[in-house]
Design a protein around this motif. Structure first.
Motif, PDB file in Angstrom:
ATOM      1  N   UNK A 153       0.740  -1.047  -0.319  1.00  0.00           N
ATOM      2  CA  UNK A 153      -0.012   0.030   0.069  1.00  0.00           C
ATOM      3  C   UNK A 153       1.056   1.736   0.106  1.00  0.00           C
ATOM      4  N   UNK A 154       2.371   1.376   0.683  1.00  0.00           N
ATOM      5  CA  UNK A 154       2.896   2.233   0.904  1.00  0.00           C
ATOM      6  C   UNK A 154       3.969   2.742  -0.586  1.00  0.00           C
ATOM      7  N   UNK A 155       3.833   1.366  -1.099  1.00  0.00           N
ATOM      8  CA  UNK A 155       4.858   1.489  -2.714  1.00  0.00           C
ATOM      9  C   UNK A 155       3.781   1.681  -3.664  1.00  0.00           C
ATOM     10  N   UNK A 156       2.528   1.343  -3.060  1.00  0.00           N
ATOM     11  CA  UNK A 156       1.737   2.019  -4.793  1.00  0.00           C
ATOM     12  C   UNK A 156       1.280   3.451  -4.468  1.00  0.00           C
ATOM     13  N   UNK A 157       1.631   4.063  -2.927  1.00  0.00           N
ATOM     14  CA  UNK A 157       0.920   5.003  -2.085  1.00  0.00           C
ATOM     15  C   UNK A 157       1.672   6.053  -2.859  1.00  0.00           C
TER      16      UNK A 157
END
Length: 212
Positions: free
Chosen positions: A162-166
């Motif tokens: 989720x952090x990567x996609x953010x």
């Protein structure tokens, strides 16, 4: 892979940012890398480098190189022992300080990585991502990233992705500067080096998918 000084699909400003910072980084770290290579060869033996195929931008494969932190110790059955039993004292220090990742600088020079981006993981994971998680490959992988400064290996895989996609959706040069500054702080404090109860991180086996 479409690597080079200006890889296809990579913002010119991001690539220039990497290249401008790499020159002083190389000047500082080349002598250090030579010392580390010598220590690994003397203490843990050769090869001093760990090389492995990893997926990068658009999932295209490149060879990532790091300083070797684990011995190839095998059990009576011929299989490699668990990570916790193979990591050496020197390797543990290199991982804790992130010095094992210094050779990735040359992956950045070749246009296969960036200073900042989602960490390049195993090729086997490509078929295990959800479509949303696979968006992490819309940018170059990085030596450090948004997930690394927000928990690193202490996070679950789902939290990391989720952090990567953010990061993919919010990238800017200023965000990269912030991540690099916070990375230095996190490395000094040695936060999130391993997952709870693990020497490094558990293998990602895939996330539950919405079957509706």
């Amino acid at each position: 892979m479409s690597a080079g000084f200006f890889p296809r699909g990579v913002p010119v400003t991001k690539r220039l940012f990497d290249l401008v910072l790499l020159l002083p980084i190389l000047i500082i770290t080349l002598p250090l890398m030579a010392v580390i290579a010598l220590l690994v060869a003397v203490i843990d033996g050769r090869p001093v480098m760990f090389a492995q195929a990893r997926p990068g931008l658009r999932g295209e494969i490149f060879t990532l190189r790091k300083f070797r932190s684990m011995r190839d110790t095998r059990g009576a059955d011929g299989h490699l022992l668990p990570d916790a039993q193979r990591i050496s004292s020197l390797g543990r220090f290199l991982r804790a300080s992130s010095l094992d990742e210094l050779p990735e600088i040359f992956n950045i020079l070749r246009g296969e990585m960036s200073l900042v981006g989602p960490r390049p993981l195993l090729v086997a994971y490509l078929d295990r991502y959800t479509p949303e998680q696979a968006r992490r490959h819309e940018v170059l992988p990085g030596m450090t990233g948004w997930a690394q400064i927000n928990g690193r290996n202490a996070l679950t895989w789902e939290e990391k992705f989720k952090l990567d996609v953010w990061y993919v959706d919010h990238w800017s040069v200023w965000l990269d500067i912030k991540i690099l500054a916070l990375t230095a702080w996190k490395v000094l404090r040695r936060e999130g080096i391993s997952a709870p109860g693990e020497a490094t991180a558990r293998e990602f086996m895939g996330s539950p998918r919405d079957k509706s």
